[in-house]
Design a protein around this motif. Structure first.
Motif, PDB file in Angstrom:
ATOM      1  N   PHE A 119     -82.409 -21.115 113.342  1.00  0.00           N
ATOM      2  CA  PHE A 119     -82.983 -21.298 114.674  1.00  0.00           C
ATOM      3  C   PHE A 119     -82.338 -20.350 115.673  1.00  0.00           C
ATOM      4  O   PHE A 119     -83.020 -19.764 116.521  1.00  0.00           O
ATOM      5  N   TRP A 120     -81.005 -20.179 115.576  1.00  0.00           N
ATOM      6  CA  TRP A 120     -80.339 -19.243 116.489  1.00  0.00           C
ATOM      7  C   TRP A 120     -80.809 -17.817 116.235  1.00  0.00           C
ATOM      8  O   TRP A 120     -80.945 -17.027 117.180  1.00  0.00           O
ATOM      9  N   ASN A 121     -81.082 -17.483 114.992  1.00  0.00           N
ATOM     10  CA  ASN A 121     -81.594 -16.149 114.687  1.00  0.00           C
ATOM     11  C   ASN A 121     -82.971 -15.928 115.309  1.00  0.00           C
ATOM     12  O   ASN A 121     -83.255 -14.853 115.858  1.00  0.00           O
ATOM     13  N   THR A 124     -82.546 -15.410 118.968  1.00  0.00           N
ATOM     14  CA  THR A 124     -82.050 -14.056 119.232  1.00  0.00           C
ATOM     15  C   THR A 124     -83.185 -13.042 119.176  1.00  0.00           C
ATOM     16  O   THR A 124     -83.282 -12.154 120.029  1.00  0.00           O
ATOM     17  N   ASP A 125     -84.030 -13.159 118.164  1.00  0.00           N
ATOM     18  CA  ASP A 125     -85.182 -12.253 118.064  1.00  0.00           C
ATOM     19  C   ASP A 125     -86.099 -12.389 119.273  1.00  0.00           C
ATOM     20  O   ASP A 125     -86.659 -11.387 119.764  1.00  0.00           O
ATOM     21  N   GLN A 132     -84.564  -9.597 126.990  1.00  0.00           N
ATOM     22  CA  GLN A 132     -83.609 -10.420 127.742  1.00  0.00           C
ATOM     23  C   GLN A 132     -82.223 -10.271 127.117  1.00  0.00           C
ATOM     24  O   GLN A 132     -81.633 -11.218 126.597  1.00  0.00           O
ATOM     25  N   TYR A 133     -81.710  -9.052 127.178  1.00  0.00           N
ATOM     26  CA  TYR A 133     -80.460  -8.758 126.488  1.00  0.00           C
ATOM     27  C   TYR A 133     -79.269  -9.500 127.099  1.00  0.00           C
ATOM     28  O   TYR A 133     -78.264  -9.720 126.427  1.00  0.00           O
ATOM     29  N   ASN A 134     -79.392  -9.866 128.350  1.00  0.00           N
ATOM     30  CA  ASN A 134     -78.292 -10.585 128.990  1.00  0.00           C
ATOM     31  C   ASN A 134     -78.157 -12.021 128.481  1.00  0.00           C
ATOM     32  O   ASN A 134     -77.164 -12.698 128.770  1.00  0.00           O
ATOM     33  N   SER A 139     -77.380 -17.186 122.378  1.00  0.00           N
ATOM     34  CA  SER A 139     -77.839 -17.500 121.028  1.00  0.00           C
ATOM     35  C   SER A 139     -76.855 -17.073 119.946  1.00  0.00           C
ATOM     36  O   SER A 139     -76.936 -17.562 118.812  1.00  0.00           O
ATOM     37  N   THR A 140     -75.955 -16.173 120.269  1.00  0.00           N
ATOM     38  CA  THR A 140     -75.013 -15.684 119.262  1.00  0.00           C
ATOM     39  C   THR A 140     -73.612 -16.307 119.371  1.00  0.00           C
ATOM     40  O   THR A 140     -72.878 -16.331 118.383  1.00  0.00           O
TER      41      THR A 140
END
Length: 266
Positions: A119-121, A124-125, A132-134, A139-140
């Motif tokens: 789900f976190w992956n 992140t995608d 939304q790189y900020n 998520s990581t």
């Protein structure tokens, strides 16, 4: 066990799965010997904890995994086993049996973490797709760490607080034949681990060092510190010889060849 002790040890269990450090550091904190040391510091009985850690550490030397499917939880085995021995006075043979059971049961938590990790992956995608790189740190780092508190920290603290003193009485109440069977199984696991480590060395030229070290440790009468210092010095000497192209076996062969040539010339 006091509540604060259970919370501290549960926090260490959570910390061993964070993965914020290099892989070698993470593996160090994940080992039963390291976990047992912290248990001894928190519970005020380092000698007993180190005996437990040194006893069960060889059981996990041969642990392997495929596709990150964890079959044994080394950290939980060290924390719970050392805590039970200190809290209830359990003997080492029974503690080894507890370590086997604890490692198998607690490993299922990691399998749950791997499942939820998908789900976190996906999240992140999604952040990357929306640029939304900020938010990638959520998520990581943040969300997985908070989830690990629920998955690792809280359950371990509860197990230690309510069960550290009771597990010993439970094991003592098992039938004698079952205790003997678990003890025999636990006694075999260090041998299996050492054999797997020996077979994974990969170079037959190192087997004499392995066998010689075993014989030296068995008959020299030196303490573990003395044997470790001797092993480090021997490894350093062999490493220096290899770097200079002067491996011990090569030196012996070249020496014999040179002696034969000199003999013919004379």
């Amino acid at each position: 066990m006091e509540l604060w002790q259970a919370m501290v040890l549960g926090g260490f269990y959570w910390f061993s799965f964070l993965g914020f450090f290099p892989h070698s550091i993470n593996l160090l904190f994940y080992q039963p010997l390291t976990a047992s040391l912290l248990v001894g510091l928190v519970m005020g009985d380092v000698p007993t904890a180190m005996i437990v850690g040194a006893t069960i550490q060889p059981m996990f030397l041969g642990q392997t995994q495929a596709g990150w499917v964890i079959t044994n939880d080394n950290s939980a085995a060290g924390i719970i086993t050392a805590s039970v021995v200190i809290a209830s006075g359990m003997d080492i043979e029974s503690a080894m049996a507890v370590a086997v059971a604890v490692g198998l049961v607690m490993s299922q938590l990691t399998n749950v973490r791997m499942t939820v990790g998908s789900f976190w992956n996906a999240l992140t995608d999604k952040f990357i797709k929306n640029r939304q790189y900020n938010k990638l740190w959520l998520s990581t780092i943040i969300y997985p760490s908070l989830f690990k508190i629920v998955l690792y920290w809280i359950p371990m603290s509860l197990v230690l607080y309510f069960g550290a003193s009771n597990i010993g009485f439970f094991v003592d109440g098992l039938p004698e034949w079952l205790q003997n069977g678990l003890g025999a199984l636990a006694s075999l696991m260090p041998i299996v681990g050492l054999c797997i480590v020996a077979s994974s060395i990969g170079k037959k030229g190192y087997m004499p060092f392995f066998i010689g070290g075993f014989v030296f440790a068995a008959y020299s009468g030196l303490s573990g510190i003395g044997i470790a210092v001797a092993a480090v010095m021997l490894a350093w000497f062999d490493f220096r010889c290899q770097n200079k192209g002067e491996h011990l076996s090569i030196n012996l062969k070249s020496t014999v060849s040179e002696s034969a040539i000199l003999g013919k010339e004379i």
